[in-house]
Design an enzyme around this catalytic site. Structure first.
Site, PDB file in Angstrom:
ATOM      1  N   GLU A  90       9.006  -7.946  -3.972  1.00 31.16           N
ATOM      2  CA  GLU A  90       8.903  -9.317  -3.276  1.00 31.16           C
ATOM      3  C   GLU A  90       9.923  -9.134  -2.116  1.00 31.16           C
ATOM      4  OE1 GLU A  90       7.655 -12.918  -4.666  1.00 31.16           O
ATOM      5  OE2 GLU A  90       6.533 -12.132  -6.622  1.00 31.16           O
ATOM      6  N   SER A 104       7.711  -2.398   2.716  1.00 31.19           N
ATOM      7  CA  SER A 104       8.628  -3.510   3.668  1.00 31.19           C
ATOM      8  C   SER A 104       7.920  -3.654   5.054  1.00 31.19           C
ATOM      9  CB  SER A 104       9.815  -2.703   3.871  1.00 31.19           C
ATOM     10  OG  SER A 104      10.522  -2.550   2.623  1.00 31.19           O
ATOM     11  N   SER A 110      16.193  -5.909  -0.919  1.00 21.69           N
ATOM     12  CA  SER A 110      17.452  -6.660  -0.485  1.00 21.69           C
ATOM     13  C   SER A 110      17.679  -6.410   1.082  1.00 21.69           C
ATOM     14  CB  SER A 110      18.662  -6.018  -1.238  1.00 21.69           C
ATOM     15  OG  SER A 110      18.472  -6.639  -2.291  1.00 21.69           O
ATOM     16  N   TRP A 169       1.927  -0.751  -6.393  1.00 20.58           N
ATOM     17  CA  TRP A 169       2.710  -1.811  -6.980  1.00 20.58           C
ATOM     18  C   TRP A 169       2.213  -2.930  -7.101  1.00 20.58           C
ATOM     19  CZ3 TRP A 169       5.286   2.199  -7.916  1.00 20.58           C
ATOM     20  CH2 TRP A 169       5.805   3.289  -7.122  1.00 20.58           C
ATOM     21  N   GLU A 196       0.963  -1.278  -0.135  1.00 20.88           N
ATOM     22  CA  GLU A 196       0.245   0.243  -0.151  1.00 20.88           C
ATOM     23  C   GLU A 196       0.965   1.246  -0.286  1.00 20.88           C
ATOM     24  OE1 GLU A 196      -2.553  -0.359   3.322  1.00 20.88           O
ATOM     25  OE2 GLU A 196      -3.547  -1.991   2.471  1.00 20.88           O
ATOM     26  N   GLY A 246      30.407  -1.398 -24.946  1.00 18.47           N
ATOM     27  CA  GLY A 246      30.707   0.121 -25.013  1.00 18.47           C
ATOM     28  C   GLY A 246      29.621   0.680 -25.678  1.00 18.47           C
ATOM     29  N   GLY A 276       7.778 -17.277  -3.342  1.00 18.30           N
ATOM     30  CA  GLY A 276       7.867 -16.139  -4.455  1.00 18.30           C
ATOM     31  C   GLY A 276       9.065 -15.753  -4.799  1.00 18.30           C
TER      32      GLY A 276
END
Ligand code: COS
Length: 382
Positions: free
Chosen positions: A364, A133, A367, A157, A128, A340, A243
């Site tokens: 999901e 998190s 990190s 999201w 939401e 490059g 997941g």
């Protein structure tokens, strides 16, 4: 320990996915990224091939495969177009998993079967505007009224929010109980008061739409409550453990795709009188990329193996996602450098892969969240 002996079915799934990605997905990938165009036809075909119900039993219309087959398929498709694997990952390891483990037979017949048969797309609505998190801070509410529930609030999201048919929505049913007062509901597209918003204009994964979903007095019958008794938060957490294996496999696929393109380019591109692959600085990059991808893949396959054999895979899935997503970001950046100036233009794919890789460190569980999960598991263990 886990085994690296893949059986015939697993290898066949990998090969089918590889061939499909090369023949059916590759031709339109650059255009879909540019136009933020949803790969509807591709998903219809993947559904017909059984890739949208991979781990669901044939009794409910699925392919009855294991998690190892699933990660092999995700990697092959993510090598070419990771945005396609967002639907595969969310549907297989979050939505189908939750319905398989927590839905009644009636709910399975109505919702799981069409999903597993590839006739519908299902999505997961937990985040939401003020609960990312910190997923326990749900502001979306669900109030019981007779035999119905009335939901109000806002999700964001939501991957495939615009193009989905069924939405798993988490909502607070009893605020005083905090995470023990959260439940999971399934809502069909078109239900009055349920409105997906405009797709976000994203950096990467542009062919996969990401939207808000607003809920205004959305009335659904009690038969659309999944699990019940305040089990929603625990259901979401358990599902995300699985997941994360799918997202980690997606990250490995992105990195492997970028490595293969870099090798091909480095063999063809000449500089200082020889192909650049003969220059040691390019060799060092390719070798580092390859070693890191192999290590990430081993973590993913270990997590999948532990899940398939009924062992605790919470630590392994969080480690796999943490490491594989970092590798995807590092490898795609290096792949661009190997290319490059050509790497900086759309035609060579690696700039898209670098953009696509970023979100694997965010969705999901970021990190940072994976490191919390890992350390909590270590504290239990030692
Ligand atoms: N697997 C299974 N259960 C878990 C779990 C996990 N990885 N992590 C937490 N839980 C359970 C706990 O066991 C606890 O259950 P009980 O109350 O029945 O004992 C409950 O969830 C609450 O756990 P906790 O008190 O640890 O909650 P916290 O608020 O401290 O947060 C984290 C736990 C941070 C790990 C959790 O909020 C999280 O994973 N956040 C990220 C959410 C996310 O991935 N969002 C992205 C959504 S998809 S884009």
């Amino acid at each position: 320990m886990f085994s690296l002996d893949y059986d015939e079915i697993q290898l066949q799934i990998k090969e089918t996915a590889r061939k499909f990605a090369e023949e059916e997905i590759l031709p339109g990938v650059i255009e879909r990224d540019k136009n933020a165009e949803f790969p509807r036809e591709i998903l219809t075909k993947l559904g017909e091939l059984g890739f949208l119900g991979m781990m669901v039993s044939p009794e409910w219309g699925g392919s009855g495969l294991d998690t190892v087959s699933y990660v092999l398929a995700i990697e092959e498709i993510a090598k070419v177009e990771p945005a396609v694997t967002i639907v595969l990952s969310v549907q297989n390891s979050l939505v189908n998993w939750i319905l398989t483990h927590y839905a009644s037979d009636g709910q399975k017949e109505k919702f799981l079967k069409p999903l597993a048969e590839g006739k519908a797309i299902g999505v997961f609505c937990l985040s939401e505007p003020e609960a990312g998190s910190d997923a326990t801070r749900q502001n979306t509410t669900a109030e019981k009224q007779g035999d119905s529930w009335v939901l109000n609030g806002m999700k964001n999201w939501v991957s495939t929010g615009k193009n989905a048919d069924f939405y798993l929505v988490f909502a607070q049913t009893n605020k005083a109980l905090r995470h023990k007062g959260i439940d999971c509901f399934i809502i069909e597209k078109g239900t009055p008061g349920f409105e997906p918003g405009k797709p976000e204009d994203k950096m990467g994964m542009r062919a996969s739409d990401t939207t808000t979903v607003s809920l205004e007095n959305v009335k659904i019958p009690d038969t659309q409550l999944i699990g019940g008794a305040g089990s929603g938060f625990n259901i979401a957490m358990e599902a995300l453990n699985g997941g994360r294996i799918g997202i980690a496999a997606q990250a490995v696929g992105i990195a492997q795709g970028a490595l293969e393109l870099s090798i091909k380019y480095a063999k063809e591109r000449q500089a200082f009188g020889k192909p650049i692959i003969e220059h040691q600085m390019i060799q060092q990059k390719l070798a580092q990329m390859s070693a890191k991808i192999d290590a990430a893949r081993l973590l993913v396959h270990k997590a999948a193996y532990l899940k398939d054999t009924g062992q605790n895979f919470v630590l392994a899935s969080a480690e796999a996602k943490l490491y594989a997503s970092a590798v995807a970001n590092e490898v795609t950046r290096e792949a661009l450098q190997v290319h490059g100036g050509y790497g900086y233009v759309r035609e060579y794919h690696v700039e898209r892969m670098m953009r696509d890789a970023k979100v694997t460190e965010i969705y999901e569980g970021t990190s940072e969240i994976q490191q919390i999960v890992i350390t909590r598991e270590l504290m239990k263990k030692y």
